[in-house]
Design a protein around this motif. Structure first.
Motif, PDB file in Angstrom:
ATOM      1  N   ASP A 131      48.393  37.226  59.917  1.00 15.89           N
ATOM      2  CA  ASP A 131      47.561  36.089  59.532  1.00 15.89           C
ATOM      3  C   ASP A 131      48.428  35.017  58.912  1.00 15.89           C
ATOM      4  OD1 ASP A 131      45.488  37.679  60.292  1.00 15.89           O
ATOM      5  OD2 ASP A 131      44.735  38.052  58.271  1.00 15.89           O
ATOM      6  N   VAL A 132      48.325  33.817  59.421  1.00 15.26           N
ATOM      7  CA  VAL A 132      48.993  32.686  58.790  1.00 15.26           C
ATOM      8  C   VAL A 132      47.917  31.734  58.308  1.00 15.26           C
ATOM      9  CG1 VAL A 132      50.561  30.753  59.068  1.00 15.26           C
ATOM     10  CG2 VAL A 132      50.998  32.899  60.290  1.00 15.26           C
ATOM     11  N   ILE A 133      47.948  31.421  57.038  1.00 14.68           N
ATOM     12  CA  ILE A 133      46.974  30.508  56.468  1.00 14.68           C
ATOM     13  C   ILE A 133      47.703  29.367  55.784  1.00 14.68           C
ATOM     14  CG2 ILE A 133      45.196  30.226  54.720  1.00 14.68           C
ATOM     15  CD1 ILE A 133      45.103  33.536  55.422  1.00 14.68           C
ATOM     16  N   ILE A 134      47.424  28.157  56.227  1.00 13.45           N
ATOM     17  CA  ILE A 134      47.991  26.985  55.564  1.00 13.45           C
ATOM     18  C   ILE A 134      46.898  26.392  54.696  1.00 13.45           C
ATOM     19  CG2 ILE A 134      49.087  24.739  55.878  1.00 13.45           C
ATOM     20  CD1 ILE A 134      50.215  25.705  58.489  1.00 13.45           C
ATOM     21  N   ARG A 135      47.100  26.486  53.395  1.00 13.05           N
ATOM     22  CA  ARG A 135      46.112  25.955  52.455  1.00 13.05           C
ATOM     23  C   ARG A 135      46.358  24.466  52.283  1.00 13.05           C
ATOM     24  NH1 ARG A 135      43.553  30.306  50.139  1.00 13.05           N
ATOM     25  NH2 ARG A 135      44.585  32.200  50.865  1.00 13.05           N
ATOM     26  N   ILE A 136      45.318  23.689  52.495  1.00 14.32           N
ATOM     27  CA  ILE A 136      45.448  22.245  52.388  1.00 14.32           C
ATOM     28  C   ILE A 136      44.415  21.698  51.406  1.00 14.32           C
ATOM     29  CG2 ILE A 136      46.329  21.987  54.735  1.00 14.32           C
ATOM     30  CD1 ILE A 136      43.560  21.162  55.648  1.00 14.32           C
ATOM     31  N   ARG A 137      44.650  20.471  50.957  1.00 13.57           N
ATOM     32  CA  ARG A 137      43.641  19.791  50.146  1.00 13.57           C
ATOM     33  C   ARG A 137      43.750  18.296  50.381  1.00 13.57           C
ATOM     34  NH1 ARG A 137      46.142  17.495  45.894  1.00 13.57           N
ATOM     35  NH2 ARG A 137      48.129  18.351  45.232  1.00 13.57           N
ATOM     36  N   ASP A 138      42.719  17.574  49.943  1.00 14.51           N
ATOM     37  CA  ASP A 138      42.711  16.129  50.132  1.00 14.51           C
ATOM     38  C   ASP A 138      43.815  15.483  49.315  1.00 14.51           C
ATOM     39  OD1 ASP A 138      40.529  16.050  51.860  1.00 14.51           O
ATOM     40  OD2 ASP A 138      39.107  16.098  50.194  1.00 14.51           O
ATOM     41  N   VAL A 139      44.388  14.423  49.866  1.00 15.07           N
ATOM     42  CA  VAL A 139      45.357  13.664  49.087  1.00 15.07           C
ATOM     43  C   VAL A 139      44.600  13.002  47.949  1.00 15.07           C
ATOM     44  CG1 VAL A 139      46.930  13.204  50.996  1.00 15.07           C
ATOM     45  CG2 VAL A 139      45.061  11.639  50.550  1.00 15.07           C
ATOM     46  N   ASP A 140      45.302  12.789  46.865  1.00 14.37           N
ATOM     47  CA  ASP A 140      44.633  12.273  45.653  1.00 14.37           C
ATOM     48  C   ASP A 140      43.897  10.967  45.916  1.00 14.37           C
ATOM     49  OD1 ASP A 140      45.701  14.414  44.196  1.00 14.37           O
ATOM     50  OD2 ASP A 140      47.607  13.335  44.060  1.00 14.37           O
TER      51      ASP A 140
ATOM     52  N   SER B 120      50.850  19.523  62.522  1.00 10.25           N
ATOM     53  CA  SER B 120      50.377  18.337  61.813  1.00 10.25           C
ATOM     54  C   SER B 120      49.053  18.656  61.148  1.00 10.25           C
ATOM     55  CB  SER B 120      50.220  17.173  62.788  1.00 10.25           C
ATOM     56  OG  SER B 120      49.391  17.556  63.854  1.00 10.25           O
ATOM     57  N   LEU B 121      48.925  18.241  59.906  1.00 15.54           N
ATOM     58  CA  LEU B 121      47.734  18.553  59.129  1.00 15.54           C
ATOM     59  C   LEU B 121      46.600  17.613  59.495  1.00 15.54           C
ATOM     60  CD1 LEU B 121      49.392  18.977  55.626  1.00 15.54           C
ATOM     61  CD2 LEU B 121      49.154  20.646  57.444  1.00 15.54           C
ATOM     62  N   PRO B 122      45.364  18.053  59.231  1.00 17.15           N
ATOM     63  CA  PRO B 122      44.233  17.142  59.402  1.00 17.15           C
ATOM     64  C   PRO B 122      44.462  15.891  58.561  1.00 17.15           C
ATOM     65  CG  PRO B 122      43.452  19.381  59.006  1.00 17.15           C
ATOM     66  CD  PRO B 122      44.943  19.392  58.810  1.00 17.15           C
ATOM     67  N   GLU B 123      44.001  14.776  59.045  1.00 18.38           N
ATOM     68  CA  GLU B 123      44.219  13.490  58.385  1.00 18.38           C
ATOM     69  C   GLU B 123      43.710  13.488  56.940  1.00 18.38           C
ATOM     70  OE1 GLU B 123      44.113   8.836  59.715  1.00 18.38           O
ATOM     71  OE2 GLU B 123      43.654  10.499  61.066  1.00 18.38           O
ATOM     72  N   GLY B 124      44.504  12.889  56.070  1.00 12.10           N
ATOM     73  CA  GLY B 124      44.085  12.757  54.676  1.00 12.10           C
ATOM     74  C   GLY B 124      44.262  14.014  53.853  1.00 12.10           C
ATOM     75  N   THR B 125      45.011  14.974  54.370  1.00 13.66           N
ATOM     76  CA  THR B 125      45.221  16.203  53.613  1.00 13.66           C
ATOM     77  C   THR B 125      46.706  16.492  53.453  1.00 13.66           C
ATOM     78  OG1 THR B 125      45.238  17.670  55.553  1.00 13.66           O
ATOM     79  CG2 THR B 125      43.100  17.221  54.555  1.00 13.66           C
ATOM     80  N   ILE B 126      47.012  17.276  52.441  1.00 19.97           N
ATOM     81  CA  ILE B 126      48.380  17.719  52.253  1.00 19.97           C
ATOM     82  C   ILE B 126      48.404  19.241  52.123  1.00 19.97           C
ATOM     83  CG2 ILE B 126      49.170  15.604  51.153  1.00 19.97           C
ATOM     84  CD1 ILE B 126      48.817  17.019  48.472  1.00 19.97           C
ATOM     85  N   ALA B 127      49.521  19.836  52.498  1.00 18.53           N
ATOM     86  CA  ALA B 127      49.639  21.284  52.431  1.00 18.53           C
ATOM     87  C   ALA B 127      49.879  21.722  50.997  1.00 18.53           C
ATOM     88  CB  ALA B 127      50.772  21.758  53.326  1.00 18.53           C
ATOM     89  N   GLU B 128      49.197  22.751  50.604  1.00 20.44           N
ATOM     90  CA  GLU B 128      49.324  23.257  49.252  1.00 20.44           C
ATOM     91  C   GLU B 128      50.175  24.514  49.256  1.00 20.44           C
ATOM     92  OE1 GLU B 128      45.833  22.570  46.157  1.00 20.44           O
ATOM     93  OE2 GLU B 128      45.621  24.378  47.371  1.00 20.44           O
ATOM     94  N   GLY B 129      50.166  25.184  50.378  1.00 19.78           N
ATOM     95  CA  GLY B 129      50.932  26.419  50.476  1.00 19.78           C
ATOM     96  C   GLY B 129      50.708  27.071  51.823  1.00 19.78           C
ATOM     97  N   VAL B 130      51.650  27.903  52.194  1.00 21.78           N
ATOM     98  CA  VAL B 130      51.531  28.632  53.450  1.00 21.78           C
ATOM     99  C   VAL B 130      51.607  30.120  53.139  1.00 21.78           C
ATOM    100  CG1 VAL B 130      52.548  29.060  55.716  1.00 21.78           C
ATOM    101  CG2 VAL B 130      52.663  26.763  54.707  1.00 21.78           C
ATOM    102  N   ASP B 131      50.591  30.838  53.561  1.00 17.87           N
ATOM    103  CA  ASP B 131      50.575  32.281  53.337  1.00 17.87           C
ATOM    104  C   ASP B 131      50.704  32.996  54.666  1.00 17.87           C
ATOM    105  OD1 ASP B 131      50.055  31.636  50.754  1.00 17.87           O
ATOM    106  OD2 ASP B 131      47.959  32.261  50.767  1.00 17.87           O
TER     107      ASP B 131
END
Lengths: 140, 140
Positions: A131-140, B120-131
């Motif tokens: 399993d590969v999971i890339i955790r993302i969040r919105d840019v500030d 490439s990440l979904p628009e407007g997001t940044i990667a927080e970590g990869v597991d």
DNA sequence: GTCAGTGCAAACCCTTTGCAGAAAG
DNA sequence: CTTTCTGCAAAGGGTTTGCACTGAC
């Protein structure tokens, strides 16, 4: 191909049988929703959707059925959120973005990510899955 | 460097301060256990270990503290088991084997695995970590 | 008719929360 | 002294279970 379509439901029945799952009314109902397209649903979401239609399916049966489907390889469990399990109706090899803010899962193009050199496993074990999971969040 | 060692505890205090965490007795107690070596512990395990020594720490404080440490980057949450969260005292970039039969986590040598071409990440997001989690089980 | 599947409600387990008392600076 | 932290116990939320009823074949 809507879940209420008769021909579609017959395909579902065949698919369950092929996986060694007795196609009961409730299981077909749940499968019809899950397999309508590639998607990620929690047990809760399945329960909510299945109960907008008749016949109703109980919470226990939804959990039992999703567990059974996972065991039989009809769906894939995705564990990214400590609070709940997601079930992925796309069982082919692929990985996920997990949007931490929204709790939403998105598929990653399988070609876009590759594991280089699978490491040697601990002795006496075999790999069950990667399993590969890339955790993302919105840019500030 | 045992957790009860005085000099070791002073290092812990400095490390907590550096992370912006007030070094209370309980937090130092918990940190002393976690940071003794690279390891993966559930809240339950931390609670059990911390309470073999005095002073005792309550369940609420263990949960609060682990959450705080995770937020401050002192430990890393590892989500592999729907039933519980693991806290990894090794915060450097690495991935895990998860032994499904035993529920045990093992580090993967960081050099042994590499993600090729981060998608490439979904628009407007940044990667927080990869597991990356390789699920393994005993051979039959 | 037999055995597997379903529904309900209660039980479970990890985690979080509310609030009063204790500790840190 | 003021603010943050801790402990207790109760609440929360997803998931599982026990057991009687129903449905599949």
């Amino acid at each position: 191909m809507r879940p209420e379509n008769q021909q579609y439901r017959e395909q579902i029945v065949e698919r369950l049988k092929a996986a060694g799952v007795t196609p009961t009314q409730q299981r077909v109902e749940i499968a019809a929703i899950l397999f309508a397209r590639d998607q990620h649903m929690s047990a809760d979401q399945v329960l909510a959707v299945v109960n907008t239609a008749s016949p109703r399916v109980s919470k226990a049966t939804v959990y039992n059925t999703l567990g059974l489907f996972a065991e039989k390889g009809l769906v894939r469990e995705v564990i990214v959120d400590p609070a709940k399990v997601f079930y992925d109706s796309n069982t082919s090899n692929h990985h996920h973005f997990y949007h931490a803010d929204t709790g939403h899962l998105t598929d990653i193009d399988p070609a876009a990510i590759q594991i280089q050199a699978l490491p040697s496993l601990p002795e006496g074990t075999i790999a069950e899955g990667v399993d590969v999971i890339i955790r993302i969040r919105d840019v500030d």
